[in-house]
Write an enzyme that holds these catalytic residues in place. Structure first.
Site, PDB file in Angstrom:
ATOM      1  CG  HIS A 289      25.270 -15.962  17.539  1.00 42.75           C
ATOM      2  ND1 HIS A 289      24.255 -15.161  17.069  1.00 42.75           N
ATOM      3  CD2 HIS A 289      24.772 -17.231  17.544  1.00 42.75           C
ATOM      4  CE1 HIS A 289      23.194 -15.907  16.803  1.00 42.75           C
ATOM      5  NE2 HIS A 289      23.478 -17.159  17.077  1.00 42.75           N
TER       6      HIS A 289
ATOM      7  CD  GLU B  96      25.964 -21.154  16.643  1.00 43.19           C
ATOM      8  OE1 GLU B  96      24.845 -21.560  16.260  1.00 43.19           O
ATOM      9  OE2 GLU B  96      26.153 -20.596  17.734  1.00 43.19           O
ATOM     10  CG  HIS B  97      24.285 -17.893  12.285  1.00 41.92           C
ATOM     11  ND1 HIS B  97      22.998 -17.860  11.824  1.00 41.92           N
ATOM     12  CD2 HIS B  97      24.196 -17.905  13.640  1.00 41.92           C
ATOM     13  CE1 HIS B  97      22.153 -17.837  12.850  1.00 41.92           C
ATOM     14  NE2 HIS B  97      22.862 -17.853  13.962  1.00 41.92           N
TER      15      HIS B  97
ATOM     16  CD  GLU C 248      19.759 -17.102  16.460  1.00 42.18           C
ATOM     17  OE1 GLU C 248      20.054 -17.912  17.351  1.00 42.18           O
ATOM     18  OE2 GLU C 248      20.530 -16.822  15.500  1.00 42.18           O
TER      19      GLU C 248
END
Length: 430
Positions: free
Chosen positions: A65, A68-69, A145
């Site tokens: 993840h 992905e950022h 998040e």
């Protein structure tokens, strides 16, 4: 030729599906799948890496993840601002997603803008800067998040459910990592995860819409070479198969300050290739999809205990689970959980032929409406390559769903009722 079902191994594919031309080629270890859809003016495209949260090594938890950022934070030739401006200029809907089995970067553009869209994604995938300072800044964004999701009892419950069913199996890991793993993730571990998985053998490229297969393949290869990938005769990494899922069901109560609580009841399900899956989908539609479903009628309409009540299933290569869920007032958690179990147990032997037909019509609508969306068509190709290993034509999927009988549904419901169950509750309980 037309097709019904294709096993995606190392073969090339050139078939028709309801008027669309579907092709699959493997070049330099990269798997390309496209679907030319007549009358479309746009193209949805995706670059998929065949590694998700289940594939993280010890010390790499949260890397999938995190990457992905960071791929949007700049490359050797584009700054983060340039990436954002180019995405907006192309007018496309660019985004990314991390899952348990893959990571995908995707967008949708007019066909005339396909080449620059490919160039942009190729640069991001091959040449992400992954600067340590960028990582420090983005760590705060990811922690925010996670905090946002942690404030939502529904998100917390759905994240906890796989662990209550699968125990410590890799598929039970949170897709985005945990606050602890994200806080402690080292820059060196992130770089190692990137080097291990971001290469030609892991890459799947999909496109659907106004796309010519050969032109698209050459455009992608040119973009990857431009940004430094040496494409030789590399073999692709075979689709990963999980270790067998062993079920370790438990109850979890997570205290959280919120106005509402969430209840989930989960149990073992079926694999994604199980022949009973169409019957399971029909059963869950009758049980918990739509305003006429048994759960909705029992929990909301008759008793007013929740705004919604639903059911869903997740299936993998070696197992899966089924779940029933509802948000409710904290004081009603116990009775809602009891009603879920009673509704499931009570449905066996009582399914009506009218419910069977209604379930088919709703499932048919979902499948056909998805097929009319070019983005969904592109996603279907990547999911087939990396999750199921099979492509099933729309006509064949509808035929199998239509063939489900009342007896098939009763059989799968009876299977569910004898399984052990886990219960996850989140909110200000007790």
């Amino acid at each position: 030729m037309t097709y019904t079902e294709i096993s995606l191994h190392d073969q090339e594919i050139d078939v028709e599906d309801s008027g669309a031309h579907l092709r699959r080629t493997i070049r330099h270890g990269i798997r390309f799948i496209t679907e030319h859809i007549p009358s479309q003016r746009s193209v949805a495209l995706g670059m998929w890496i065949g590694a998700g949260s289940r594939d993280e090594m010890p010390g790499h938890e949260g890397s999938t993840h995190f990457l992905e950022h960071l791929l949007f934070k700049g490359t050797r030739t584009r700054s983060a601002t340039m990436i954002a401006e180019e995405q907006d200029y192309l007018g496309g809907d660019f985004n990314a997603m991390t899952a348990k089995q893959f990571t995908a970067y995707h967008g949708r553009v007019f066909d005339e803008d396909l080449a620059p869209a490919v160039d942009l994604l190729a640069d991001m995938v091959t040449s992400a800067r992954l600067d340590e300072q960028d990582m420090l800044v983005e760590r705060g964004v990811i922690l925010d998040e996670l905090a946002m999701y942690a404030d939502d009892p529904s998100d917390v419950a759905h994240e906890a459910l796989p662990g209550a069913i699968f125990g410590d199996h890799p598929l039970a890991r949170p897709v985005g990592g945990t606050r602890e793993s994200v806080t402690n993730l080292a820059h060196s571990a992130l770089l190692e995860h990137y080097r291990d998985h971001y290469h030609a053998g892991e890459l799947v490229v999909t496109a659907a819409g106004s796309v010519d297969h050969e032109t698209f393949v050459e455009t992608v290869l040119a973009g990857l070479r431009k940004y430094g990938w040496e494409l030789t005769g590399e073999e692709f990494v075979p689709r990963r198969v999980e270790t067998p899922l062993s079920y370790s069901l438990s109850n979890k109560t997570i205290q959280q300050t919120s106005e509402q609580a969430v209840v989930l009841v989960g149990m073992p399900g079926v694999t994604h290739l199980d022949q009973r899956r169409p019957a399971l989908l029909a059963a869950l539609t009758i049980l918990g999809t739509g305003s006429s479903s048994r759960l909705f009628q029992e929990i909301r309409e008759k008793r007013g205990l929740a705004y919604s009540a639903y059911s869903f299933a997740s299936s993998y290569e070696t197992g899966g689970f089924v779940a029933l869920g509802a948000p409710t007032s904290p004081k009603n958690v116990q009775i809602v959980a009891e009603l879920m179990n009673e509704t499931l147990d009570g449905i066996v032997g009582s399914v009506k032929e009218s419910e069977v037909e209604s379930a088919y019509r709703r499932l048919r609508a979902g499948a056909v409406f998805d097929a009319e969306a070019v983005q969904q068509r592109m996603l279907r190709l990547g999911l087939a390559e990396l999750s199921t290993g099979r492509l099933i034509s729309l006509d064949e999927a509808l035929r199998r769903q239509k063939a489900v009988t009342r007896d098939d549904i009763e059989e799968v419901l009876a299977m569910l009722t004898v399984n052990e169950r886990a219960c996850v509750t989140v909110g200000p309980i007790g």
